[in-house]
Write a protein that holds these residues in place. Structure first.
Motif, PDB file in Angstrom:
ATOM      1  N   ASN A   1      10.175   0.433   9.869  1.00  0.00           N
ATOM      2  CA  ASN A   1      11.310   0.317   8.951  1.00  0.00           C
ATOM      3  C   ASN A   1      11.110  -0.802   7.932  1.00  0.00           C
ATOM      4  O   ASN A   1      11.236  -0.564   6.721  1.00  0.00           O
ATOM      5  N   PRO A   2      10.804  -2.047   8.368  1.00  0.00           N
ATOM      6  CA  PRO A   2      10.565  -3.084   7.341  1.00  0.00           C
ATOM      7  C   PRO A   2       9.343  -2.799   6.475  1.00  0.00           C
ATOM      8  O   PRO A   2       9.325  -3.157   5.295  1.00  0.00           O
ATOM      9  N   ILE A   3       8.335  -2.133   7.039  1.00  0.00           N
ATOM     10  CA  ILE A   3       7.174  -1.782   6.214  1.00  0.00           C
ATOM     11  C   ILE A   3       7.601  -0.834   5.096  1.00  0.00           C
ATOM     12  O   ILE A   3       7.206  -0.984   3.935  1.00  0.00           O
ATOM     13  N   GLY A   4       8.411   0.151   5.457  1.00  0.00           N
ATOM     14  CA  GLY A   4       8.901   1.084   4.440  1.00  0.00           C
ATOM     15  C   GLY A   4       9.726   0.383   3.368  1.00  0.00           C
ATOM     16  O   GLY A   4       9.614   0.680   2.171  1.00  0.00           O
ATOM     17  N   PHE A   5      10.557  -0.569   3.796  1.00  0.00           N
ATOM     18  CA  PHE A   5      11.375  -1.338   2.846  1.00  0.00           C
ATOM     19  C   PHE A   5      10.490  -2.149   1.908  1.00  0.00           C
ATOM     20  O   PHE A   5      10.687  -2.159   0.686  1.00  0.00           O
ATOM     21  N   ILE A   6       9.477  -2.837   2.491  1.00  0.00           N
ATOM     22  CA  ILE A   6       8.569  -3.657   1.674  1.00  0.00           C
ATOM     23  C   ILE A   6       7.777  -2.779   0.709  1.00  0.00           C
ATOM     24  O   ILE A   6       7.618  -3.098  -0.470  1.00  0.00           O
ATOM     25  N   GLU A   7       7.283  -1.652   1.223  1.00  0.00           N
ATOM     26  CA  GLU A   7       6.473  -0.773   0.376  1.00  0.00           C
ATOM     27  C   GLU A   7       7.295  -0.225  -0.783  1.00  0.00           C
ATOM     28  O   GLU A   7       6.826  -0.166  -1.926  1.00  0.00           O
ATOM     29  N   GLY A   8       8.543   0.173  -0.484  1.00  0.00           N
ATOM     30  CA  GLY A   8       9.395   0.706  -1.543  1.00  0.00           C
ATOM     31  C   GLY A   8       9.681  -0.319  -2.623  1.00  0.00           C
ATOM     32  O   GLY A   8       9.621  -0.024  -3.829  1.00  0.00           O
ATOM     33  N   ASN A   9       9.986  -1.543  -2.212  1.00  0.00           N
ATOM     34  CA  ASN A   9      10.281  -2.591  -3.195  1.00  0.00           C
ATOM     35  C   ASN A   9       9.023  -3.089  -3.901  1.00  0.00           C
ATOM     36  O   ASN A   9       9.091  -3.551  -5.050  1.00  0.00           O
ATOM     37  N   PHE A  10       7.883  -2.974  -3.225  1.00  0.00           N
ATOM     38  CA  PHE A  10       6.632  -3.450  -3.815  1.00  0.00           C
ATOM     39  C   PHE A  10       6.302  -2.689  -5.100  1.00  0.00           C
ATOM     40  O   PHE A  10       5.813  -3.267  -6.075  1.00  0.00           O
TER      41      PHE A  10
ATOM     42  N   LEU B   1      -3.076 -10.813  -6.799  1.00  0.00           N
ATOM     43  CA  LEU B   1      -2.157 -11.075  -5.684  1.00  0.00           C
ATOM     44  C   LEU B   1      -1.418  -9.803  -5.282  1.00  0.00           C
ATOM     45  O   LEU B   1      -1.255  -9.502  -4.097  1.00  0.00           O
ATOM     46  N   LEU B   2      -0.956  -9.060  -6.289  1.00  0.00           N
ATOM     47  CA  LEU B   2      -0.236  -7.809  -5.995  1.00  0.00           C
ATOM     48  C   LEU B   2      -1.149  -6.812  -5.281  1.00  0.00           C
ATOM     49  O   LEU B   2      -0.733  -6.123  -4.343  1.00  0.00           O
ATOM     50  N   ALA B   3      -2.412  -6.737  -5.717  1.00  0.00           N
ATOM     51  CA  ALA B   3      -3.362  -5.823  -5.056  1.00  0.00           C
ATOM     52  C   ALA B   3      -3.590  -6.240  -3.609  1.00  0.00           C
ATOM     53  O   ALA B   3      -3.669  -5.401  -2.707  1.00  0.00           O
ATOM     54  N   SER B   4      -3.673  -7.553  -3.372  1.00  0.00           N
ATOM     55  CA  SER B   4      -3.867  -8.050  -2.011  1.00  0.00           C
ATOM     56  C   SER B   4      -2.668  -7.723  -1.131  1.00  0.00           C
ATOM     57  O   SER B   4      -2.816  -7.308   0.030  1.00  0.00           O
ATOM     58  N   ILE B   5      -1.458  -7.884  -1.681  1.00  0.00           N
ATOM     59  CA  ILE B   5      -0.242  -7.530  -0.932  1.00  0.00           C
ATOM     60  C   ILE B   5      -0.240  -6.035  -0.620  1.00  0.00           C
ATOM     61  O   ILE B   5       0.118  -5.606   0.483  1.00  0.00           O
ATOM     62  N   GLY B   6      -0.660  -5.233  -1.596  1.00  0.00           N
ATOM     63  CA  GLY B   6      -0.726  -3.779  -1.378  1.00  0.00           C
ATOM     64  C   GLY B   6      -1.669  -3.419  -0.245  1.00  0.00           C
ATOM     65  O   GLY B   6      -1.366  -2.542   0.573  1.00  0.00           O
ATOM     66  N   GLN B   7      -2.815  -4.106  -0.171  1.00  0.00           N
ATOM     67  CA  GLN B   7      -3.757  -3.854   0.921  1.00  0.00           C
ATOM     68  C   GLN B   7      -3.147  -4.248   2.263  1.00  0.00           C
ATOM     69  O   GLN B   7      -3.340  -3.569   3.276  1.00  0.00           O
ATOM     70  N   GLY B   8      -2.396  -5.359   2.273  1.00  0.00           N
ATOM     71  CA  GLY B   8      -1.724  -5.779   3.501  1.00  0.00           C
ATOM     72  C   GLY B   8      -0.708  -4.757   3.965  1.00  0.00           C
ATOM     73  O   GLY B   8      -0.588  -4.482   5.164  1.00  0.00           O
ATOM     74  N   ILE B   9       0.028  -4.174   3.014  1.00  0.00           N
ATOM     75  CA  ILE B   9       1.010  -3.137   3.364  1.00  0.00           C
ATOM     76  C   ILE B   9       0.310  -1.924   3.974  1.00  0.00           C
ATOM     77  O   ILE B   9       0.763  -1.366   4.976  1.00  0.00           O
ATOM     78  N   GLU B  10      -0.812  -1.514   3.370  1.00  0.00           N
ATOM     79  CA  GLU B  10      -1.555  -0.370   3.906  1.00  0.00           C
ATOM     80  C   GLU B  10      -2.075  -0.666   5.315  1.00  0.00           C
ATOM     81  O   GLU B  10      -2.071   0.197   6.190  1.00  0.00           O
TER      82      GLU B  10
ATOM     83  N   LEU C   1      -0.687  -2.726   7.516  1.00  0.00           N
ATOM     84  CA  LEU C   1       0.461  -2.658   8.421  1.00  0.00           C
ATOM     85  C   LEU C   1       0.851  -1.211   8.704  1.00  0.00           C
ATOM     86  O   LEU C   1       1.209  -0.861   9.835  1.00  0.00           O
ATOM     87  N   LYS C   2       0.786  -0.349   7.681  1.00  0.00           N
ATOM     88  CA  LYS C   2       1.090   1.070   7.895  1.00  0.00           C
ATOM     89  C   LYS C   2       0.105   1.687   8.881  1.00  0.00           C
ATOM     90  O   LYS C   2       0.478   2.487   9.739  1.00  0.00           O
ATOM     91  N   GLY C   3      -1.188   1.281   8.762  1.00  0.00           N
ATOM     92  CA  GLY C   3      -2.202   1.794   9.695  1.00  0.00           C
ATOM     93  C   GLY C   3      -1.936   1.347  11.119  1.00  0.00           C
ATOM     94  O   GLY C   3      -2.071   2.132  12.067  1.00  0.00           O
ATOM     95  N   ILE C   4      -1.546   0.080  11.288  1.00  0.00           N
ATOM     96  CA  ILE C   4      -1.243  -0.421  12.629  1.00  0.00           C
ATOM     97  C   ILE C   4      -0.043   0.314  13.206  1.00  0.00           C
ATOM     98  O   ILE C   4      -0.035   0.719  14.373  1.00  0.00           O
ATOM     99  N   SER C   5       1.000   0.487  12.401  1.00  0.00           N
ATOM    100  CA  SER C   5       2.207   1.180  12.864  1.00  0.00           C
ATOM    101  C   SER C   5       1.884   2.609  13.286  1.00  0.00           C
ATOM    102  O   SER C   5       2.327   3.084  14.342  1.00  0.00           O
ATOM    103  N   LEU C   6       1.075   3.304  12.468  1.00  0.00           N
ATOM    104  CA  LEU C   6       0.694   4.678  12.805  1.00  0.00           C
ATOM    105  C   LEU C   6      -0.139   4.712  14.079  1.00  0.00           C
ATOM    106  O   LEU C   6       0.048   5.586  14.935  1.00  0.00           O
ATOM    107  N   SER C   7      -1.047   3.743  14.244  1.00  0.00           N
ATOM    108  CA  SER C   7      -1.886   3.697  15.443  1.00  0.00           C
ATOM    109  C   SER C   7      -1.046   3.472  16.696  1.00  0.00           C
ATOM    110  O   SER C   7      -1.296   4.076  17.735  1.00  0.00           O
TER     111      SER C   7
END
Length: 433
Positions: free
Chosen positions: A183-192, A239-248, A250-256
């Motif tokens: 849920n927070p990952i989705g919120f962060i990704e949407g606002n990102f 910085l934005l690209a690095s944050i985007g990679q971090g979000i991806e 986290l999404k991978g960890i959540s899916l795993s």
């Protein structure tokens, strides 16, 4: 020794320093037609056991004086009492106590607070095992083969109870974490995406103003110099690209987490084996990474074009977890005798290979390490329940026994082990499509 049902009722010794627990348990047992004997400490329990010879002992872990573990050790060391089944009573969260009790010689455990149906079911199971054992001793000549098979089936049932409870608890925990962080990952990704768009627009606006107004007011000029606008404009996209990679990530960890936790106990489902292996590797990534005393353990995946297979995904993931975690342990054991430089020169590897045989309608998964390997006498026993080469507290001997049951009994497959001391170990799993 099992009481003769025609001569006297089943006698169960209850050992607990809490009078309320003794009252609840004795009423439960007597209501079932059994006789309850009671003791409030370990010394009294040992004394009563020696002269009363109960059919089964229900033993609390935490007691004043000698605790339940020491009481069980003394009972198992005494030839008079060593064959009486002991079931530990422990809190639901005390998983280490459960494992320790089984290693000492207990046959099972019940959890507090008590659930009557669970307590009665586990008592009945162990009394049945005791009865079969006693009967086996009396009728060795005529019924040895039949009763041995029954005993093995009951042991498998007990192992399955442990495995089912473990998977249920682990599955709920891991799936809950996966959904909770989703849920927070989705919120962060949407606002990102909005933050990226707004930032790019602002940078574009400032650039446009600088082009149209090349000589700004001194106050604006000073502010731009203070913030080093040229560096800021160059660094913000990074910085934005690095944050985007971090979000991806986290999404991978959540899916795993959610993939690994599929318990699907009630029925089989179509599942892609590679998803399970990848989710397991993701969860074990922290154990594979570089450490101060050894480089990263390299995982080599050589995947074939596997079709989905009908299986219990959560249980297969548990098998992958057990085998890969054991491979990491074997490599870490090997590394204890080698320097960082020597390990780097001959890297630690875990190789996972998959293939399909359409003619036989099977898929094969090979998991191989280049660790310490196993001696032949160890290799022949690795799938036995409670057999382990690890020190006390490091292994229960249940992991590969459960894995064998999942592959062979639940999936009608095969699991084999090939190992050479000093060269490594390979597990070969074959499953019907």
């Amino acid at each position: 020794m099992m009481a003769d049902s025609l001569s006297k009722p089943i006698r169960i010794l209850l050992v607990d320093d809490n009078p309320n627990n003794l009252k609840v348990l004795s009423e439960m047992i007597q209501g079932y037609g059994w006789k309850a004997l009671m003791a409030t400490n370990g010394e009294s329990a040992i004394e009563q056991t020696e002269y009363a010879l109960p059919d089964l002992i229900l033993l609390d872990v935490m007691m004043p004086g000698i605790d339940g573990f020491e009481t069980c050790r003394r009972l198992k060391a005494n030839p008079i009492t060593q064959n009486i089944p002991v079931i530990f009573m422990t809190a639901l969260s005390d998983s280490k106590d459960k494992v320790k009790g089984l290693e000492i010689g207990a046959v099972d455990y019940v959890t507090k607070p008590f659930q009557q149906e669970e307590v009665i079911a586990r008592l009945k199971l162990q009394l049945k095992i005791s009865h079969l054992t006693y009967t086996l001793e009396q009728r060795v000549q005529e019924r040895t083969a039949e009763l041995t098979q029954s005993l093995q089936q009951l042991q498998q049932t007990q192992l399955q109870l442990i495995q089912s409870e473990k998977m249920s608890t682990l599955g709920q925990l891991v799936a809950g974490i996966g959904h909770e962080i989703n849920n927070p990952i989705g919120f962060i990704e949407g606002n990102f995406s909005y933050i990226t768009e707004y930032t790019n627009n602002l940078l574009h606006l400032v650039n446009l103003q600088q082009q149209k107004l090349p000589h700004p007011e001194p106050e604006i000029e000073e502010l731009l110099n203070q913030m080093d606008f040229e560096y800021l404009a160059e660094d913000i996209p990074k910085l934005l690209a690095s944050i985007g990679q971090g979000i991806e990530r986290l999404k991978g960890i959540s899916l795993s987490l959610r993939t690994f936790a599929r318990s699907d106990i009630s029925s089989k489902m179509e599942f892609q084996i590679h998803e399970g292996i990848n989710s397991t590797l993701m969860l074990l990534k922290h154990r594979l990474q570089n450490k101060k005393d050894r480089p990263t353990i390299e995982v080599i995946t050589q995947y074939g074009n596997l079709p989905p297979i009908s299986c219990y995904p959560g249980q297969l993931n548990q098998v992958f977890m057990n085998i890969i975690a054991n491979a990491i342990d074997a490599l870490d054991d090997l590394n204890q005798n080698h320097s960082y430089q020597k390990i780097a020169a001959c890297p630690n590897t875990i190789t996972i290979t998959t293939s399909v045989n359409y003619q036989q309608e099977t898929v094969t998964i090979c998991i191989q390490d280049n660790g310490i390997g196993m001696l032949p006498e160890v290799q022949t026993r690795i799938f036995e329940q409670s057999f382990t080469t690890k020190p006390v507290g490091k292994g229960t001997g249940l992991g590969l026994a459960i894995s064998y049951q999942i592959i062979v009994d639940k999936h009608n497959g095969k699991i084999d082990c090939l190992s050479i001391p000093g060269e490594g170990t390979k597990f070969i799993i074959t499953l019907p499509i």
